[in-house]
Design a protein around this motif. Structure first.
Motif, short mmCIF file in Angstrom:
data_model
loop_
_atom_site.label_atom_id
_atom_site.label_comp_id
_atom_site.label_asym_id
_atom_site.label_seq_id
_atom_site.Cartn_x
_atom_site.Cartn_y
_atom_site.Cartn_z
N ASP A 61 37.07 82.38 108.77
CA ASP A 61 38.08 81.32 109.49
C ASP A 61 39.14 82.45 109.84
N VAL A 62 39.16 82.78 110.99
CA VAL A 62 40.12 83.77 111.80
C VAL A 62 41.62 83.32 111.27
N THR A 63 41.86 82.10 111.29
CA THR A 63 43.17 81.79 111.04
C THR A 63 43.53 81.95 109.61
N LYS A 64 42.60 82.32 108.58
CA LYS A 64 43.02 82.44 107.31
C LYS A 64 42.61 84.02 107.02
N GLU A 65 41.71 84.48 107.45
CA GLU A 65 41.24 85.87 107.47
C GLU A 65 41.52 86.61 108.63
#
Ligand SMILES: Nc1ncnc2c1ncn2[C@@H]1O[C@H](COP(=O)(O)OP(=O)(O)O)[C@@H](O)[C@H]1O
Ligand SMILES: O=C(O)[C@H](O)[C@@H](O)[C@H](O)[C@H](O)COP(=O)(O)O
Length: 209
Positions: free
Chosen positions: A176-180
């Motif tokens: 999840d690019v918002t987290k990673e």
């Protein structure tokens, strides 16, 4: 845009058979060609590939760095566990970091199926500081189980057989690019390697440093 002086370590990940080696190699070749056409240095071999003297990018095939015990396990159809993977991942992270002192782009194929594996790679590369002139990108190539299974049954001479694919999908934790930060899922569908490589390049181009 990624700053010119920034060295990039680009991981190409995903399950067995998703195309890590194919895309990793093509991405490396594309980046080398781009660099030699920008510098006007046209040192190409007969096959049109950049020669060593012009290379700004290097490819590391992650599978080559598995300890023999891991290869034997996989060749016998036994999936790896976390404890089989930590040392391998750490070695790859260190190797990538080392190569990034010599090359502008270091491309590494590595399944890095779980978040914890990607965290270990990032930690190994950056140590305590992310402000170290090295930008890490991670791409998880994704395709339907059946598409990959069919390709794997046709692939010859590889220790990883298609029957191992189920366990790879079980372990897979998509990012999840918002987290990673800088970690992306790439939907491959029936796209050609050229199209997938372009997608990866486009994502990097539009990512802010
Ligand atoms: N985009 C693609 N379209 C069709 N076949 C592909 C594509 N990418 C990879 N392949 C084929 O699928 C098989 C697995 O690819 P490979 O790069 O070895 O995957 P991985 O390194 O992830 O195990 C190979 O036979 C390869 O030629
Ligand atoms: O080409 C392949 O089939 C894959 O790259 C395969 O070899 C495998 O995915 C890992 O290298 C094993 O490690 P993991 O079990 O951590 O994926």
């Amino acid at each position: 845009m990624v700053q010119q002086s920034t060295h990039r370590i680009i991981f190409v990940g995903g399950t067995a058979g998703c195309g890590k080696s194919t895309i990793g190699e093509l991405l490396t070749e594309t980046l080398n060609s781009q660099a030699s056409s920008i510098s006007g240095d046209d040192n190409k071999d007969k096959a049109g590939k950049s020669t060593d003297s012009t290379k700004t990018s290097v490819f590391i095939e992650g599978d080559k760095y598995h300890p023999q015990a891991n290869i034997e396990k996989m060749a016998h159809g036994i999936p790896l566990h976390d404890d089989d993977r930590w040392g391998w991942l750490e070695n790859l992270g260190n190797l990538a970091r080392q190569e990034s002192t010599k090359y502008q782009n270091v491309i590494v194929s590595c399944s890095m199926l779980k978040l914890a594996y990607r965290d270990l790679l990032r930690k190994t590369i950056h140590g305590g500081s992310e402000d170290d002139g090295v930008e890490v990108f991670m791409f998880l190539l994704y395709n339907d189980y059946q598409v990959i299974y069919d390709r794997m049954t046709k692939r010859e001479g590889h220790f990883m057989k298609a029957e191992m694919l189920k366990s790879q999908f079980t372990d897979l934790e998509l990012p999840d690019v918002t987290k990673e930060h800088n970690c992306f899922k790439v939907d491959c569908n029936e796209d050609s390697p050229d199209v997938i490589t372009s997608k990866v390049l486009k994502i990097m181009e539009s990512s802010t440093y």
